[in-house]
Scaffold this active site. Structure first.
Site, PDB file in Angstrom:
ATOM      1  N   SER A 188       0.751  -0.986  -0.385  1.00  0.00           N
ATOM      2  CA  SER A 188      -0.327  -0.016  -0.064  1.00  0.00           C
ATOM      3  C   SER A 188       0.372   1.097  -0.243  1.00  0.00           C
ATOM      4  O   SER A 188       0.464   2.499   0.039  1.00  0.00           O
ATOM      5  CB  SER A 188      -1.167  -0.136   1.264  1.00  0.00           C
ATOM      6  N   ASP A 248     -13.100  -2.767   0.961  1.00  0.00           N
ATOM      7  CA  ASP A 248     -12.465  -3.884  -0.315  1.00  0.00           C
ATOM      8  C   ASP A 248     -13.924  -4.540  -0.616  1.00  0.00           C
ATOM      9  O   ASP A 248     -13.592  -5.495  -1.393  1.00  0.00           O
ATOM     10  CB  ASP A 248     -12.605  -5.386   0.964  1.00  0.00           C
ATOM     11  N   ALA A 255     -15.321 -17.816   6.072  1.00  0.00           N
ATOM     12  CA  ALA A 255     -16.304 -17.090   6.768  1.00  0.00           C
ATOM     13  C   ALA A 255     -15.472 -16.151   7.487  1.00  0.00           C
ATOM     14  O   ALA A 255     -15.623 -15.854   8.615  1.00  0.00           O
ATOM     15  CB  ALA A 255     -17.080 -18.309   6.986  1.00  0.00           C
ATOM     16  N   GLY A 256     -14.507 -14.901   7.308  1.00  0.00           N
ATOM     17  CA  GLY A 256     -13.913 -14.751   7.954  1.00  0.00           C
ATOM     18  C   GLY A 256     -14.434 -13.620   6.800  1.00  0.00           C
ATOM     19  O   GLY A 256     -15.290 -13.124   6.297  1.00  0.00           O
ATOM     20  N   GLY A 257     -12.919 -12.671   7.098  1.00  0.00           N
ATOM     21  CA  GLY A 257     -13.794 -10.928   6.948  1.00  0.00           C
ATOM     22  C   GLY A 257     -14.140 -10.796   5.874  1.00  0.00           C
ATOM     23  O   GLY A 257     -14.363  -9.811   4.848  1.00  0.00           O
ATOM     24  N   ALA A 258     -13.164 -11.400   4.879  1.00  0.00           N
ATOM     25  CA  ALA A 258     -12.481 -10.985   2.979  1.00  0.00           C
ATOM     26  C   ALA A 258     -14.098 -12.147   2.696  1.00  0.00           C
ATOM     27  O   ALA A 258     -15.074 -11.495   1.619  1.00  0.00           O
ATOM     28  CB  ALA A 258     -11.826 -12.093   2.625  1.00  0.00           C
ATOM     29  N   ASN A 311     -11.692  -1.170   6.354  1.00  0.00           N
ATOM     30  CA  ASN A 311      -9.930  -1.635   6.245  1.00  0.00           C
ATOM     31  C   ASN A 311      -9.789   0.399   5.883  1.00  0.00           C
ATOM     32  O   ASN A 311      -8.006   0.352   5.579  1.00  0.00           O
ATOM     33  CB  ASN A 311     -10.433  -2.452   5.119  1.00  0.00           C
ATOM     34  N   LYS A 341      -8.461  -5.208  11.250  1.00  0.00           N
ATOM     35  CA  LYS A 341      -9.580  -4.792  10.909  1.00  0.00           C
ATOM     36  C   LYS A 341     -10.923  -4.520  11.349  1.00  0.00           C
ATOM     37  O   LYS A 341     -12.116  -4.325  11.689  1.00  0.00           O
ATOM     38  CB  LYS A 341     -10.338  -5.217   9.325  1.00  0.00           C
ATOM     39  N   TYR A 352      -3.446 -12.583  -3.532  1.00  0.00           N
ATOM     40  CA  TYR A 352      -2.930 -12.330  -4.318  1.00  0.00           C
ATOM     41  C   TYR A 352      -1.168 -12.477  -4.143  1.00  0.00           C
ATOM     42  O   TYR A 352      -0.348 -11.987  -5.122  1.00  0.00           O
ATOM     43  CB  TYR A 352      -2.552 -10.720  -4.947  1.00  0.00           C
ATOM     44  N   THR A 382      -4.667  -3.447   8.477  1.00  0.00           N
ATOM     45  CA  THR A 382      -5.044  -5.185   7.185  1.00  0.00           C
ATOM     46  C   THR A 382      -4.968  -6.342   9.305  1.00  0.00           C
ATOM     47  O   THR A 382      -5.173  -5.952   9.844  1.00  0.00           O
ATOM     48  CB  THR A 382      -3.933  -5.360   6.419  1.00  0.00           C
TER      49      THR A 382
HETATM   50  P1  NDP Z   1      -9.738 -14.363   7.720  1.00  0.00           P
HETATM   51  O1  NDP Z   1      -7.748 -15.339   8.491  1.00  0.00           O
HETATM   52  O2  NDP Z   1     -10.287 -13.983   8.849  1.00  0.00           O
HETATM   53  O3  NDP Z   1     -10.455 -16.216   7.000  1.00  0.00           O
HETATM   54  C1  NDP Z   1      -9.959 -17.202   6.555  1.00  0.00           C
HETATM   55  C2  NDP Z   1     -10.711 -18.159   5.972  1.00  0.00           C
HETATM   56  O4  NDP Z   1      -9.775 -19.098   5.507  1.00  0.00           O
HETATM   57  C3  NDP Z   1     -11.579 -18.377   7.395  1.00  0.00           C
HETATM   58  O5  NDP Z   1     -12.945 -19.290   7.239  1.00  0.00           O
HETATM   59  C4  NDP Z   1     -11.084 -20.024   7.673  1.00  0.00           C
HETATM   60  O6  NDP Z   1     -11.426 -21.224   7.686  1.00  0.00           O
HETATM   61  C5  NDP Z   1     -10.351 -19.643   6.055  1.00  0.00           C
HETATM   62  N1  NDP Z   1      -9.216 -21.151   5.836  1.00  0.00           N
HETATM   63  C6  NDP Z   1      -8.007 -20.897   6.106  1.00  0.00           C
HETATM   64  N2  NDP Z   1      -7.311 -22.106   5.995  1.00  0.00           N
HETATM   65  C7  NDP Z   1      -8.573 -23.614   4.596  1.00  0.00           C
HETATM   66  C8  NDP Z   1      -8.077 -24.015   5.108  1.00  0.00           C
HETATM   67  N3  NDP Z   1      -6.942 -24.962   4.827  1.00  0.00           N
HETATM   68  N4  NDP Z   1      -8.951 -24.725   4.316  1.00  0.00           N
HETATM   69  C9  NDP Z   1     -10.664 -23.909   3.945  1.00  0.00           C
HETATM   70  N5  NDP Z   1     -11.058 -23.247   4.777  1.00  0.00           N
HETATM   71  C10 NDP Z   1     -10.030 -22.647   4.981  1.00  0.00           C
HETATM   72  O7  NDP Z   1      -8.718 -13.900   6.393  1.00  0.00           O
HETATM   73  P2  NDP Z   1      -9.529 -12.870   5.750  1.00  0.00           P
HETATM   74  O8  NDP Z   1     -10.950 -13.463   5.943  1.00  0.00           O
HETATM   75  O9  NDP Z   1      -9.174 -11.594   6.482  1.00  0.00           O
HETATM   76  O10 NDP Z   1      -8.878 -12.868   4.279  1.00  0.00           O
HETATM   77  C11 NDP Z   1      -9.260 -14.186   3.460  1.00  0.00           C
HETATM   78  C12 NDP Z   1      -7.806 -13.911   2.545  1.00  0.00           C
HETATM   79  O11 NDP Z   1      -7.883 -12.294   1.443  1.00  0.00           O
HETATM   80  C13 NDP Z   1      -5.929 -13.285   3.157  1.00  0.00           C
HETATM   81  O12 NDP Z   1      -5.734 -14.812   2.502  1.00  0.00           O
HETATM   82  C14 NDP Z   1      -6.383 -12.385   2.084  1.00  0.00           C
HETATM   83  O13 NDP Z   1      -5.233 -12.380   1.814  1.00  0.00           O
HETATM   84  C15 NDP Z   1      -7.231 -12.362   1.590  1.00  0.00           C
HETATM   85  N6  NDP Z   1      -7.727 -10.920   0.630  1.00  0.00           N
HETATM   86  C16 NDP Z   1      -7.732 -10.029   0.299  1.00  0.00           C
HETATM   87  C17 NDP Z   1      -7.583  -8.779  -0.286  1.00  0.00           C
HETATM   88  C18 NDP Z   1      -7.549  -8.435  -1.466  1.00  0.00           C
HETATM   89  O14 NDP Z   1      -7.264  -6.730  -1.757  1.00  0.00           O
HETATM   90  N7  NDP Z   1      -7.056  -9.153  -2.494  1.00  0.00           N
HETATM   91  C19 NDP Z   1      -8.678  -8.316   1.030  1.00  0.00           C
HETATM   92  C20 NDP Z   1      -8.472  -8.721   1.758  1.00  0.00           C
HETATM   93  C21 NDP Z   1      -8.461 -10.499   1.851  1.00  0.00           C
HETATM   94  P3  NDP Z   1     -11.419 -21.721   9.577  1.00  0.00           P
HETATM   95  O15 NDP Z   1     -12.121 -20.509  10.570  1.00  0.00           O
HETATM   96  O16 NDP Z   1     -11.745 -22.460   9.555  1.00  0.00           O
HETATM   97  O17 NDP Z   1      -9.762 -21.561   9.154  1.00  0.00           O
END
Ligand code: NDP
Length: 280
Positions: A19, A104, A129-132, A89, A68, A228, A64
């Site tokens: 950034s 985002d 099921a996270g923030g993204a 964000n 967030k 990415y 980040t």
């Molecule tokens: P979080 O840590 O909040 O969520 C990650 C999610 O991925 C959880 O639901 C987790 O499940 C799941 N997960 C991780 N490993 C596995 C696996 N092996 N199999 C199945 N599910 C899995 O992260 P965010 O939601 O904030 O971000 C997710 C991704 O998106 C990041 O890696 C980030 O780089 C990318 N991103 C990109 C952006 C962009 O501008 N291009 C902007 C925002 C995010 P569990 O709870 O079961 O571990």
């Protein structure tokens, strides 16, 4: 002469963030003075660090992982879309008040539009099921998707996500176990990979991609991976082998940044300059 615009990004870690180079390149191209710093801050120290920057009158900043969600308690106001997503964000100082936004969600939509992927009336499958994933659901629903299914390996998480967003979206939204992916993939128009499983640093990236029923996606489906690093993730590589339209996560990074830049400066962001800064 007006004071330089002061911005930054809070993260833990944050050394990898592109950034600063993206926003400083945009400012140079427009001939404005802007400084964008990295604030490497552990979760326990966020409140203190944010208070300090607010006291100095910082113009705005990004958040980040892992800040967030926590930032929402530390600012004066959270915009409705960011509130629904449950993640901020971008923070903008507006009339002396620090207001949180989520860029985002519209960033994802713009990157899909730029790649020629139609979102309106689509049947979308979101992985994670996270923030993204939450940002994807709200953004794609606002952009007119008809149906969105959120799939996660812990089904209670995608079900809770869907339930908590029902009031905020107009599309049909459901949460389901990742193990039922085939059922949803068969009729999908768009697959959104929003887990962190495809990150370069993730040991099981190849296994994760191999476990997905990419072969049952319709031939005209598109696949975007929000991750990415690497640009061509294991999931995108499999989708490409099938001849599907693929979109990498750099476009989303660019557009979430461009939307934030416009909020901070009131100026139209030079997209090409920002894009090449990201590629450096
Ligand atoms: P979080 O840590 O909040 O969520 C990650 C999610 O991925 C959880 O639901 C987790 O499940 C799941 N997960 C991780 N490993 C596995 C696996 N092996 N199999 C199945 N599910 C899995 O992260 P965010 O939601 O904030 O971000 C997710 C991704 O998106 C990041 O890696 C980030 O780089 C990318 N991103 C990109 C952006 C962009 O501008 N291009 C902007 C925002 C995010 P569990 O709870 O079961 O571990």
């Amino acid at each position: 002469m007006s004071d330089p615009i002061r911005l930054g990004i809070f993260g833990w870690p944050v050394a990898h963030s592109k950034s600063p180079q993206m926003h400083e390149a945009a400012a140079r191209a427009l001939g404005i003075e802007l400084r964008y710093e990295r604030f490497e801050v552990a979760p326990d120290d966020l409140a203190k660090a944010v208070r300090h920057e607010h006291d100095t009158g910082i113009n705005g900043y990004n958040l980040t992982v892992p800040h967030k969600q926590a930032i929402m308690e530390l600012i004066d106001e959270v915009a409705p879309t960011a509130r629904a997503i449950g993640a901020v964000n971008t923070v903008v100082r507006t009339n002396g008040r620090y207001v949180g936004h989520n860029t985002d969600a519209p960033g994802l939509v713009r990157s899909l539009e730029e790649a020629g992927v139609q979102v309106g009336n689509g049947r979308v499958v979101v992985l994670g099921a996270g923030g993204a994933a939450r940002a994807a659901v709200v953004g794609l629903s606002n952009a007119g998707a008809d149906e969105i299914a959120v799939l996660s390996r812990k089904p209670e998480q995608s079900e809770a996500l869907a339930q908590s967003l029902t009031e905020d979206v107009e599309c049909n939204l459901e949460g389901a176990p990742l193990s039922e992916a085939s059922w949803y993939f068969e009729t999908a128009t768009l697959l959104v990979q929003a887990t962190s499983a495809t990150l370069e640093s993730s040991a099981g990236a190849l296994e994760f991609a191999a476990s997905l029923p990419i072969d049952v996606l319709p031939a005209d489906a598109a696949v975007i991976d929000m991750v990415y690093t690497p640009l061509k993730t294991s999931v995108l590589a499999r989708a490409e082998e099938r001849g599907l339209t693929i979109v990498d996560g750099l476009g989303m990074l660019l557009h979430q940044g461009a939307i934030a830049f416009e909020m901070w400066t009131g100026l139209e962001p030079p997209l090409d300059v920002m894009r090449s800064a990201l590629n450096d």
